[in-house]
Design an enzyme around this catalytic site. Structure first.
Site, PDB file in Angstrom:
ATOM      1  CB  SER A 239      -0.967   0.014   1.185  1.00 21.34           C
ATOM      2  OG  SER A 239      -0.266   0.046   2.409  1.00 21.34           O
ATOM      3  CE  LYS A 284      -2.453   1.782   5.394  1.00 17.12           C
ATOM      4  NZ  LYS A 284      -2.407   1.163   4.057  1.00 17.12           N
TER       5      LYS A 284
END
Length: 333
Positions: A239, A284
């Site tokens: 990611s 995140k």
């Protein structure tokens, strides 16, 4: 008095047994997902002949995943930034976390190489990334490929088109609608097999088609005109591909893409520059905000969740489809 002590001792033992059983059940079946660390990428990425003098920074963001126990369960229940997930929604059935992390480390390496190629192309170079197909690591339990494709098989073609690396196979399959058939040509110990199976929906990415195979690239052969070193330590998964690409480009190109700002983000990167969906976006965003990031790039498909996480926070969410949209945004700042 003795009877009182005996009665309470029995109650204590029963309580401890129940707590132990509950703790074991939680740790075997659930994980917590919490905001992880952020990393200033110029600290871990070095490009041959590159410039690290930018005043701002590009940040890699992570999530922290741990087995649940009773104290962590209570912590997750009380903390809005922490979520509890079933392990079966995170790791393949039959795998333990150690095996899953090792697999994610392989995908971290692959995402780095793809980011290097994309960045070098954008900087005017002509890199290549070659491989001998997608090697099957595992066939998940409910895959339509179960009993037809096996670990060790190497996918060479998807619908008649040759693939060199695992990312190409994922891209071709995920571009289909869920339920559409896909034809795979595989090499099984030197013998060619052609197998057609329907796609199924990804458990972690709603609406995304897959065939239920865990794969890695067979025989990496990157040919790069610049030496690039990326040291991620124990961080794993694909990611960070977008952010690796941006940091490499920032070191290669004149000027400063960050314009002096702290910029975080997440998203996989494909060879064609597409920014792909990821998991744990809420955590995140919160990690980026905690560490003073001003801008957060996010794949379009994760944008709604990112905006919800950033509500009432002083961080700008920028949804993107591909690397060109990111670069256009940075240049317009």
């Amino acid at each position: 008095m003795n009877n009182f002590l005996k009665k309470n001792f029995k109650t204590l033992i029963i309580t401890l047994v129940i707590l132990f059983a509950l703790n074991f059940y939680l740790s075997e079946n659930y994980s917590i997902i919490a905001p992880g660390i952020t990393v200033d990428l110029k600290q871990i990425v070095s490009v041959e002949g590159g410039d690290k003098e930018e005043k701002g920074a590009f940040y890699l963001t992570t999530v922290s995943t741990r087995d649940v126990n009773i104290p962590l369960f209570l912590y997750a229940f009380l903390s809005p930034s922490v979520e509890i997930e079933k392990k079966e929604d995170i790791i393949p059935p039959g795998w333990d976390m150690k095996k899953y992390i090792e697999y994610m480390k392989q995908w971290m390496e692959e995402s780095q190489k793809i980011a290097e190629v994309v960045a070098l192309k954008k900087a005017g170079f002509n890199p290549q990334i070659l491989g001998n197909g997608a090697k099957v690591v595992e066939v998940i339990e409910d895959s339509p490929a179960k009993g037809k494709i096996f670990p060790g098989d190497v996918v060479k073609k998807v619908d008649g088109e040759k693939i060199n690396i695992a990312e190409e196979m994922i891209k071709k399959v995920s571009n289909r609608k869920v339920g559409d058939p896909v034809t795979l040509e595989i090499d099984r110990e030197g013998e060619k097999k052609v197998i057609t199976i329907p796609t199924i929906e990804s458990k972690t990415e709603k609406g995304k088609a897959m065939v239920g195979l865990l794969i890695t690239t067979m025989d990496w052969k990157p040919i790069l005109p610049k030496k690039i070193i990326i040291n991620t330590g124990e961080i794993s998964g694909p990611s960070a591909g977008l952010m690796f690409t941006l940091e490499i480009l920032n070191q290669l190109l004149p000027g400063d893409l960050t314009k002096g700002k702290k910029i975080a983000g997440t998203g996989t990167i494909s060879l064609d520059g597409t920014v792909g969906e990821i998991g744990g976006v809420k955590q995140k965003v919160l990690a980026a905000y905690r560490d003073k990031a001003e801008i957060f790039f996010v794949p379009v498909k994760n944008a709604d969740d990112a905006k919800k996480a950033a509500k009432n926070l002083n961080i700008k969410i920028v949804p993107v489809n591909n690397i060109d949209e990111v670069l256009n945004y940075l240049r317009s700042m």
